[in-house]
Design a protein around this motif. Structure first.
Motif, short mmCIF file in Angstrom:
data_model
loop_
_atom_site.label_atom_id
_atom_site.label_comp_id
_atom_site.label_asym_id
_atom_site.label_seq_id
_atom_site.Cartn_x
_atom_site.Cartn_y
_atom_site.Cartn_z
N SER A 64 -6.70 -8.71 4.06
CA SER A 64 -6.15 -7.99 2.91
C SER A 64 -5.45 -6.69 3.27
O SER A 64 -4.86 -6.05 2.42
N LYS A 65 -5.52 -6.27 4.55
CA LYS A 65 -4.93 -5.00 4.92
C LYS A 65 -4.07 -5.15 6.17
O LYS A 65 -4.18 -6.12 6.90
N GLY A 66 -3.21 -4.14 6.39
CA GLY A 66 -2.44 -4.11 7.62
C GLY A 66 -1.05 -4.70 7.49
O GLY A 66 -0.65 -5.21 6.46
N ARG A 67 -0.33 -4.65 8.59
CA ARG A 67 1.07 -5.09 8.64
C ARG A 67 1.21 -6.56 8.30
O ARG A 67 2.22 -6.98 7.74
N ASP A 68 0.20 -7.36 8.62
CA ASP A 68 0.29 -8.80 8.39
C ASP A 68 -0.49 -9.24 7.15
O ASP A 68 -0.86 -10.41 7.03
N SER A 69 -0.76 -8.33 6.22
CA SER A 69 -1.35 -8.75 4.96
C SER A 69 -0.28 -9.44 4.14
O SER A 69 0.92 -9.13 4.27
N PRO A 70 -0.65 -10.40 3.27
CA PRO A 70 0.37 -11.06 2.45
C PRO A 70 1.14 -10.07 1.59
O PRO A 70 2.36 -10.20 1.41
#
Length: 220
Positions: A64-70
């Motif tokens: 749910s978090k970070g650069r690769d969250s949807p």
């Protein structure tokens, strides 16, 4: 970060769920992992289509978090001008789907997608305006755009608006016309309303046999 001009090409609704989400299927977990790895590689290079594909895959994962969250990937695609990504981001904000609810952001992104011509966003914006802001005239405007592009739920809602004179001048004939269009696409509530209209003779000639045919179809 400024948005690029948002334009949505004519969409094939069969590629989407009823709620406007891309249908993506994998035969095996291994296949899914291979697709995600390839999409990640292209996403890191800034490819918008890969952002969206990876976001849809990640949306089912516990991330749910970070650069690769949807949500971040939808945001990057939205900024790049994807009407679909704007819709997905707005829908997530509206529903509080693994992100905090934020009505202003929801309306903003759904509105951008609707203005860009994404039919599911046009229908959703009509719903949002009708339910959250009680603005039936504005809701009807957006439902009409989606209905004219063949969206069955929008056709049903537009038919209801004409039937009740809600946000538009009451017109039983127009109500029947829009319900019929929706019913022909399998919208069950429209099929039911159309059946009742034939039974009561509202906006149409009473035809019990036609009514039975419509009711039977709605029960399938």
């Amino acid at each position: 970060m400024a948005h690029r001009k948002i334009v949505s090409p004519k969409v094939d609704r069969s590629l989407f769920t009823r709620d406007g989400i891309l249908k993506i299927y994998f035969n095996t977990e291994e296949q899914k992992n291979e697709v995600m790895a390839a999409a990640k590689k292209q996403s890191d290079k800034g490819d918008v289509a890969s952002h969206i594909l990876l976001a849809e895959c990640l949306d089912t994962e516990d991330i749910s978090k970070g650069r690769d969250s949807p949500h971040m990937l939808w945001y990057l695609s939205a900024v790049a001008g994807s009407a679909y990504a704007n819709y997905r981001l707005g829908k997530a904000f509206y529903e509080g789907s693994r992100i905090h609810k934020d009505y202003r952001s929801a309306k903003k992104y759904i509105g951008l997608a609707a203005e860009g011509g994404f039919v599911f966003a046009q229908f959703k914006l009509g719903d949002v305006l009708y339910i959250e802001e009680e603005k039936p005239k504005e809701a009807v405007m957006w439902w009409r755009k989606a209905a004219e592009d063949g969206h069955p739920e929008a056709q049903y809602c537009l038919g209801n608006a004409y039937d009740q004179g809600d946000g538009v001048e009451q017109n039983k004939i127009e109500a029947i016309n829009w319900w019929r269009k929706a019913a022909e696409q399998g919208e069950r509530q429209a099929q039911y309303n159309l059946a009742c209209a034939y039974l009561e003779g509202e906006g149409v000639e009473k035809k019990r046999s036609r009514r039975n045919r419509v009711v039977n179809k709605s029960r399938r």
